[in-house]
Design a protein around this motif. Structure first.
Motif, PDB file in Angstrom:
ATOM      1  N   GLU A 154       9.301  -2.002  -4.591  1.00 29.56           N
ATOM      2  CA  GLU A 154       8.847  -3.352  -4.941  1.00 29.56           C
ATOM      3  C   GLU A 154       7.638  -3.697  -4.082  1.00 29.56           C
ATOM      4  N   PRO A 155       6.529  -4.111  -4.676  1.00 27.14           N
ATOM      5  CA  PRO A 155       6.263  -4.151  -6.114  1.00 27.14           C
ATOM      6  C   PRO A 155       6.053  -2.757  -6.680  1.00 27.14           C
ATOM      7  N   LEU A 156       6.144  -2.656  -8.017  1.00 31.34           N
ATOM      8  CA  LEU A 156       5.974  -1.361  -8.666  1.00 31.34           C
ATOM      9  C   LEU A 156       4.565  -0.810  -8.487  1.00 31.34           C
ATOM     10  N   TRP A 157       3.608  -1.722  -8.407  1.00 29.89           N
ATOM     11  CA  TRP A 157       2.206  -1.309  -8.273  1.00 29.89           C
ATOM     12  C   TRP A 157       1.570  -2.126  -7.177  1.00 29.89           C
ATOM     13  N   PRO A 158       1.635  -1.656  -5.947  1.00 30.14           N
ATOM     14  CA  PRO A 158       1.111  -2.448  -4.826  1.00 30.14           C
ATOM     15  C   PRO A 158      -0.395  -2.653  -4.925  1.00 30.14           C
ATOM     16  N   VAL A 159      -0.826  -3.794  -4.433  1.00 29.78           N
ATOM     17  CA  VAL A 159      -2.251  -4.109  -4.373  1.00 29.78           C
ATOM     18  C   VAL A 159      -2.825  -3.454  -3.141  1.00 29.78           C
ATOM     19  N   ALA A 160      -3.999  -2.826  -3.292  1.00 29.81           N
ATOM     20  CA  ALA A 160      -4.641  -2.187  -2.151  1.00 29.81           C
ATOM     21  C   ALA A 160      -4.973  -3.243  -1.101  1.00 29.81           C
TER      22      ALA A 160
END
Length: 327
Positions: A314-320
């Motif tokens: 979590e999250p599935l798609w981390p923010v850079a």
């Protein structure tokens, strides 16, 4: 005896004039050549090497783009090119985050991922949402699934199979390195896959074969691997100086072939300027999936719906860390 007459002296006047005129003409010719073709043979001078920065000014903020690859030849076609036949479905789904201050990020979303729509008793595949509600429904489902901010993804791009072939053929070909020879034949769709393993140059129809291939033992995972291979190859090819100069014309050609997007051409070039600058450091993420509830098959049968693994982060798609607010 008659006296010999003395030999006549040569007439120097006209000859000297002719030689003088010739010398002046040569000097003028040399001067003209110097203007048209300066010293230092231009054929040996290096050509200007284009870079992605020459395309356009990159965006000032991070932008997320939803790429939808259809199982029809072109967007808007009444029937797909799949089995069972019907309206077009999303056959490939990618979320692309273009961040001018960090690496290009790509999230692969399996089309057979189970999603539950409000008011529906049974879950259905993510890829089928395009047939039901087009880009809007697909984007909403992706946003909820991944946990994007409201209004994201802000941009979308919808391609048919012929558009992918045209993109590759417009570049001439792309370099790809399948690890194994790929073989498959589907008589119902009149579609065959016949690719050698190893590094090679692939034309448009061969790239279509690569992105559509499924390993019978790991159908969804293998297809995502192949899609990532093609995306990397496309980015490398697009970033070549000899290709950068023709991208504007290539984009116009694709738009004339029915590609659907809410990106203007200047916006597309701006995203390419940022994305291609990071082509060698692209970060791919795949959703971890729970085991299939029943055996899968890539031999023409319908793929089982897949759930996200309970161990997914979590999250599935981390923010850079370096990305900024999206626009």
């Amino acid at each position: 005896m008659a006296r010999r007459s003395a030999p006549s002296q040569p007439r120097r006047g006209p000859t000297l004039l002719r030689l003088g005129a010739l010398a002046v003409g040569m000097a003028m010719g040399a001067g003209l050549i110097g203007v048209l073709w300066p010293i230092g043979d231009r054929a040996t001078e290096p050509l200007q090497q284009l870079t992605p920065a020459d395309l356009a000014k990159p965006p000032s903020r991070s932008i997320t783009l939803l790429v939808i690859g259809l199982d029809s030849e072109r967007p808007g076609d009444p029937l797909n090119k799949a089995a069972p036949r019907g309206a077009a479905n999303a056959d490939a789904l990618l979320l692309v985050r273009v961040n001018p201050q960090g690496p290009l990020q790509v999230l692969s979303l399996p089309p057979n991922l189970a999603v539950q729509l409000p008011g529906q008793k049974r879950p259905q595949s993510l890829g089928s949402l395009y047939r039901i509600g087009g880009v809007a429904l697909t984007a909403d489902a992706v946003s909820n699934l991944v946990g994007l901010d409201s209004g994201q993804p802000a941009r979308f791009l919808v391609l048919g199979r012929s558009n992918l072939r045209s993109l590759v053929d417009g570049l001439g070909s792309i370099a790809a390195n399948p690890t194994l020879a790929l073989r498959y034949n589907d008589k119902s769709q009149r579609f065959s896959i016949n690719l050698q393993g190893g590094l090679q140059r692939l034309k448009g129809n061969q790239v279509e074969q690569l992105v559509r291939y499924r390993d019978p033992d790991r159908p969804e995972e293998s297809r995502q691997d192949n899609q990532q291979l093609v995306v990397r190859s496309l980015l490398r090819e697009l970033a070549l100086p000899e290709q950068l100069g023709q991208l504007a014309n290539l984009l116009k050609s694709l738009n004339n072939q029915g590609v659907v997007t809410n990106l203007s051409q200047p916006e597309t070039l701006s995203l390419l300027a940022a994305g291609l600058d990071q082509a060698e450091s692209v970060q791919f993420t795949s959703l971890p999936l729970a085991p299939a509830p029943e055996p899968n098959s890539s031999r023409g049968g319908k793929l089982s719906l897949r759930e996200i693994s309970s161990s997914a982060p979590e999250p599935l798609w981390p923010v850079a860390a370096s990305s900024t607010a999206e626009q």
